[in-house]
Design an enzyme around this catalytic site. Structure first.
Site, short mmCIF file in Angstrom:
data_model
loop_
_atom_site.label_atom_id
_atom_site.label_comp_id
_atom_site.label_asym_id
_atom_site.label_seq_id
_atom_site.Cartn_x
_atom_site.Cartn_y
_atom_site.Cartn_z
N TYR A 164 16.36 29.61 10.18
CA TYR A 164 15.14 30.26 10.67
C TYR A 164 15.06 30.25 12.19
CZ TYR A 164 12.84 30.51 6.10
OH TYR A 164 12.50 30.79 4.81
N LYS A 222 0.84 -1.20 0.00
CA LYS A 222 0.00 0.00 0.00
C LYS A 222 0.88 1.26 0.00
CE LYS A 222 -0.32 -0.38 5.04
NZ LYS A 222 -1.08 -1.03 6.13
C1 LIG Z 1 -0.30 -1.98 6.78
C2 LIG Z 1 -0.83 -3.30 7.19
C3 LIG Z 1 0.02 -4.40 7.32
C4 LIG Z 1 1.52 -4.30 7.21
O1 LIG Z 1 2.01 -3.75 8.41
P1 LIG Z 1 3.56 -3.56 8.73
O2 LIG Z 1 3.57 -3.12 10.14
O3 LIG Z 1 4.04 -2.52 7.79
O4 LIG Z 1 4.22 -4.87 8.50
C5 LIG Z 1 -0.56 -5.63 7.58
N1 LIG Z 1 -1.90 -5.75 7.73
C6 LIG Z 1 -2.74 -4.70 7.66
C7 LIG Z 1 -4.19 -4.90 7.87
C8 LIG Z 1 -2.24 -3.43 7.40
O5 LIG Z 1 -3.06 -2.38 7.37
#
Ligand SMILES: *Cc1c(COP(=O)(O)O)cnc(C)c1O
Length: 372
Positions: A260, A47
């Site tokens: 800054y 994702k």
């Molecule tokens: C993002 C996600 C993962 C992966 O999680 P990580 O901590 O990056 O390994 C697995 N399952 C679900 C439902 C997620 O939303």
């Protein structure tokens, strides 16, 4: 074809920042995790453009290595992935809402269904034959997922889910008392679908041990070089190297301030390298330093160069006083994240987690793929 993966635009050639992504390291991390859970299928969570690493290239490399199941967050991400992964199973974690059915069906995506309404919608989508889906059971995180009662009330014979999944809230804390009750709730929910493959854990949860691994593990961050948990007992390789070029080197007297807000006053005569990356590139403002707090450390040839003062939108000052005068030049590249500036260390210095650092690396950095 212009704009495809690997294509270089004139913009890329003159970019002061670059993100080098080691696809070989992604594949080796995936194999390492798969070996740690030998009885489970190792899927890949890609994702958010594979946590900023580029979902098309990452997924193609993992697909070649034997990964068969991928998770994305949105229908658009899944449809884009289908363009390069023709055979793979692709789950959409956000599920299905009205208006998304066509996109899911057309690209052959499987929604991860979290509500009775979504289940209804999916069964209606193709009258007669229900396309494959996953069911997400809430076991105590109280984010997405069906309650056990809602699960029991579904027409499971008609829906015939291909995967039953849940998600742990505190998997990165091996001693957290929420983990075991969540596992137990998942096992209890499974009674209703004893023959359906089950999946509970993300990267961190894999290291809670075999009772947590079920039929499929769903790593994300560990594929991309983040250390998922203090319990992680395997070597995870760095994947991302994020670098910026020095656009100016200056000498600044003791007592002068940098940047800054004049937030950082120098306690010694210093040499300062100004690099062409800032918070617009995902180098977080919270990574800056002041008289009151230390900031993140960048690296030049393996030597730490701390951030001096606030991070600006496109520029950041680094302390190179301790490096030999002629060893650093205008135009040189500096590592902001990589083998030395680990994503977890940079995140810690900025008060966040590696996930946010990786996902936030700016779009204006040239992407370079190695190790394919
Ligand atoms: C993002 C996600 C993962 C992966 O999680 P990580 O901590 O990056 O390994 C697995 N399952 C679900 C439902 C997620 O939303």
């Amino acid at each position: 074809m212009s704009g495809g993966p690997g294509a270089r635009s004139p913009h890329d050639l003159a970019s002061p920042t670059r993100l080098t992504i080691d696809l070989g390291a992604v594949v080796r991390n995936w194999r390492t995790l798969a070996r740690f859970a030998p009885a489970s299928e190792c899927a890949a969570v890609v994702k958010a453009d594979a946590y900023g690493m580029g979902a098309a290239r990452v997924s193609a490399a993992l697909g070649e290595a034997g990964c068969r199941t991928f998770f994305v967050a949105t229908v658009a991400e899944g449809a884009a992935l289908r363009g390069t992964l023709h055979e793979a199973i692709i789950y959409v974690l956000n599920g299905v809402l009205e208006g998304w059915e066509r996109g899911l069906i057309d690209a052959g995506l499987r929604p991860v269904i979290s509500t009775p309404r979504q289940a209804e919608l999916w069964m209606r989508t193709r009258s007669g034959r229900t396309s494959p889906c996953a069911l997400h059971i809430d076991t105590g995180m109280n984010r997405l997922g069906l309650s056990r009662e809602a699960l029991a009330a579904l027409d499971l014979a008609r829906l015939r889910p291909a995967l039953l999944m849940s998600h742990l809230a505190c998997a990165d804390e091996p001693g957290n008392p929420k983990n075991e009750p969540q596992r137990a709730a998942f096992v209890a929910a499974r009674d209703l679908l004893p023959d359906t493959p089950a999946s509970l854990v993300n990267s961190a949860g894999i290291f809670l041990g075999v009772p947590y691994q079920f039929d499929m593990i769903r790593p994300g961050i560990a594929l991309y070089g983040g250390r998922p948990s203090p319990a992680c007992s395997v070597a995870i390789e760095a994947v991302a190297t994020f670098e910026a070029r020095i656009v100016q080197i200056r000498h600044v007297s003791a007592g002068e301030a940098i940047g800054y807000g004049a937030a950082r006053i120098l306690d010694r005569a210093s040499r300062v390298a100004v690099i062409a990356a800032g918070y617009a590139d995902g180098y977080l403002r919270a990574a800056g330093s002041s008289d009151a707090r230390e900031g993140a450390k960048a690296f030049i040839a393996g030597r730490a160069v701390p951030v001096l003062g606030r991070v600006s939108m496109d520029l950041t000052a680094l302390d190179i006083t301790d490096l030999a005068e002629d060893s650093v030049r205008e135009g040189d590249w500096v590592e902001l994240v990589g083998a030395h500036a680990s994503v977890d260390e940079v995140a810690k210095a900025a008060g966040t987690i590696g996930y946010e650092i990786l996902c936030g690396i700016g779009r204006r950095a040239e992407r370079i793929y190695v190790g394919a």
